[in-house]
Design a protein around this motif. Structure first.
Motif, PDB file in Angstrom:
ATOM      1  N   GLN B 184       0.817  -1.214   0.000  1.00  0.00           N
ATOM      2  CA  GLN B 184       0.000   0.000   0.000  1.00  0.00           C
ATOM      3  C   GLN B 184       0.853   1.267   0.000  1.00  0.00           C
ATOM      4  O   GLN B 184       0.632   2.147  -0.834  1.00  0.00           O
ATOM      5  N   THR B 405      -4.665  -0.478  -4.216  1.00  0.00           N
ATOM      6  CA  THR B 405      -5.463   0.275  -3.239  1.00  0.00           C
ATOM      7  C   THR B 405      -6.698   0.846  -3.943  1.00  0.00           C
ATOM      8  O   THR B 405      -6.648   1.106  -5.144  1.00  0.00           O
ATOM      9  N   ALA B 425      -8.516   1.168   3.606  1.00  0.00           N
ATOM     10  CA  ALA B 425      -7.347   1.320   2.737  1.00  0.00           C
ATOM     11  C   ALA B 425      -6.682  -0.029   2.454  1.00  0.00           C
ATOM     12  O   ALA B 425      -5.945  -0.180   1.496  1.00  0.00           O
TER      13      ALA B 425
END
Lengths: 128, 509
Positions: B184, B405, B425
């Motif tokens: 991420q 993401t 997220a």
């Protein structure tokens, strides 16, 4: 989407969390006002997990590791050089000789001594 | 300085220069140390910069080279290490007040491997406390900004490592990935990050968060550099009881393989998880590029992954609540003064930050009498169902594709008051951890978002988007091969933006 910020799902399966009890189990002390906030937050997180209860998991084996057949290995039972004790003890907050020190757990007669007094004494004795 | 500056070069190129004797390791390390001094005030990626140790190691490498000895696979390359990975003699804080002054007494296995291969450990990077978070805002020790836009988060929890690579402060970094913490932030900062298969890389010396999910992984500017680090850190380690004893291929060698003929599945569920328009557009263009490369692409379905985030947010906190019980003031780091043992535990543990406390509470609840079956055990069963979905999919496909993401980097402070929105997220990255699979994030384009100026001059900001490639267990090779082929097609465009952003960072103001 299982987790949607904002909208609560009502919480048919979600119990009311006893945050004080859970905090006690977790050895956490919740300050004034923190308990209510924690209660709200945890409650809303759990309510968003409600969808998990719609799944039929009867007869499904649980996975506690990452994949099938993965096994934990054990060390062979033999003596070998490990991390040096003194190196480890250097990171310990209070040490006397080669022992990790903690506040007295049992009560003896007289008033209990403060941890910092005891520690000061050890340090003086150990020349630290 | 600019395009040709040492700090703007990739690890593989720097290695060639050093091997050819055109620059010394000392010059390389000095260039990055200078770069750190220059841009660190704007980025805040590091908790500690190890200048003297780094220069000393660089001089040792130069001596080796001068005397004709092989300095190792990484001879002279600076590497940054996430601050939950032990480097002997250096502070290892895990981004927590609890360990703010704790000095690691030993090297993690990955750090030992780095040193043996001639790497120069140049510093320890910022992170969410105990790796719990998706923005690095949960660090108790500092603020890290996204180099692409200082008002935005770098992602997390390995936000410091990703931001350092993106900003040109270091060519290589290590992070750890429990639910997306390498991929991420790599996606948010326009660099490449790999979460290896569970068991591929030793966890010895990594501060444990959720032991059945944690893996250490490399972050670098491109797939080739990620392979270079994987060649060094992969492999069996008897000190980690979950480390897998099986042969490790040369990852750098897979780069010469063709990706043509690979079969890729696109789980349709991945595009419904709150994916923004900009991210979706980049992802769709990426699919076209992959098709042009001769990769067969077909939609597929993983019906159970819609439960992955819930499942993860029971299992990870449950394991964390157990792992973090050791921070009670007795053996490590901070100890609060108290008259009784119990009071000492409680007062010491006051020093956990809000997110860590929240997760310890959540995990303790999920494991507590009366709720264990309903929460933890149920989640463990759902984990089986998720793994089965992947297993089925990999009977048909070699790799699975999704955005890394749902959105590009969000604003600092935007999600800190709402834990659920922060958890979102991770929605596309947690499935790989639950199933133990290797997954790569590679830059695939940019989303233009309003810069949020004061209304006078509204300009657009380019924010990077990541493509996630997931593979079969221990098949990092195919994942990296596909990632490399893809990246070659976009490298020129991505790196032009990266260089432009890096130059801008270096300017005064």
């Amino acid at each position: 989407m299982p987790l949607k910020a904002g909208a609560g799902s009502g919480g048919k399966h979600t119990p009311k969390i006893d945050v004080k009890h859970v905090a006690r189990l977790a050895m956490l002390k919740l300050e004034d006002g923190e308990a209510e906030k924690m209660q709200r937050e945890l409650q809303s997180i759990l309510e968003h997990m409600e969808e998990l209860f719609s799944l039929d998991v009867k007869g499904v084996e649980p996975s506690f590791g990452s994949f099938d057949g993965a096994e934990l290995r054990l060390f062979p039972d033999e003596v070998r050089a490990g991390l040096c004790r003194n190196e480890f003890l250097r990171g310990v907050p209070a040490v006397r000789d080669s022992y990790v020190m903690v506040p007295r757990t049992g009560q003896e007669q007289g008033s209990p001594r403060k941890n910092n007094e005891i520690e000061g004494e050890w340090r003086a004795r150990d020349g630290r | 300085m600019g395009d040709n500056a040492l700090w703007n070069m990739k690890a593989s190129a720097l290695l060639e220069l050093m091997t050819a004797g055109e620059v010394s390791a000392t010059e390389v390390v000095e260039a990055f140390l200078d770069r750190i001094s220059e841009v660190e005030p704007k980025v805040g990626a590091f908790l500690e910069v190890m200048r003297e140790e780094g220069l000393a190691q660089a001089r040792r490498i130069d001596k080796l080279r001068q005397s004709g000895e092989y300095p190792g696979l990484l001879g002279g390359l600076p590497v940054a290490v996430k601050d939950n990975i032990c480097v002997a003699g250096a502070r290892c804080t895990s981004g927590s007040r609890m360990l703010a002054n704790w000095i690691a007494p030993y090297d993690a296995t990955v750090v030992r491997a780095l040193k043996e291969q001639g790497a120069v450990i140049i510093g320890k990077t910022n992170m969410d406390e105990f790796a719990m978070g998706s923005s690095t805002e949960n660090s108790a020790l500092g603020l890290t900004r996204n180099p692409w836009d200082p008002r935005r988060v770098p992602g997390g929890s390995s936000g410091g490592s990703a931001a350092a690579v993106a900003a040109g402060e270091v060519p290589l970094a290590l992070g750890s990935d429990t639910g997306g913490s390498v991929r991420q932030p790599a996606a948010f900062t326009g660099v490449t990050g790999l979460k290896p298969t569970y068991g591929r890389v030793s966890r010895y010396g990594l501060v444990a968060f959720a032991s059945s999910l944690d893996q250490i992984g490399p972050i670098a500017a491109d797939v080739k550099d990620v392979c270079l680090l994987m060649d060094v850190i992969s492999g069996f380690d008897e000190r980690d009881s979950t480390s897998e004893d099986r042969p490790v291929p040369s990852y750098s060698r897979v780069l010469s393989k063709s990706a043509r003929g690979l079969k890729a599945g696109v789980p349709k569920e991945c595009l419904t998880q709150g994916v923004s328009r900009g991210v979706r557009e980049c992802f769709e263009r990426a699919l076209e590029i992959l098709e042009d490369l001769g990769i067969g692409i077909k939609e597929t379905s993983l019906p159970m992954i819609r439960y992955a985030l819930d499942c993860y947010y029971i299992i990870a906190p449950a394991e964390a609540s157990s792992n973090l019980s050791r921070f009670d003031g007795v053996r490590y780091g901070l100890r609060a003064e108290a008259k009784s043992l119990e009071e000492m535990y409680m007062r010491t543990r006051r020093n956990f930050g809000p997110e860590v406390r929240r997760r310890i509470m959540l995990g303790t609840f999920a494991l507590s009498a009366g709720y264990y079956d309903a929460y933890y055990l149920r989640a463990a069963k759902v984990r089986t169902l998720i793994r089965r979905d992947f297993k089925r999919a990999f009977e048909e496909f070699d790799i699975l594709l999704s955005p890394t993401t749902p959105t590009t980097a969000f604003l600092l402070g935007e999600r800190t008051q709402d834990p659920l929105s922060m958890y979102m997220a991770d929605v596309l990255t947690v499935p790989a951890n639950l199933a133990g699979l290797p997954a790569l994030s590679v830059p695939c384009g940019f989303e233009d978002v309003p810069s949020g100026g004061n209304g006078e001059k509204e300009t657009l900001r380019r924010l990077p988007v990541g493509l996630q490639i997931t593979g079969r267990p221990f098949d990092e090779e195919t994942v990296l091969c596909a990632g490399y082929a893809f990246y070659q097609a976009v490298a020129a465009a991505v790196e032009a933006e990266l260089t432009c952003m890096r130059k801008g960072l270096g300017q005064v103001g």
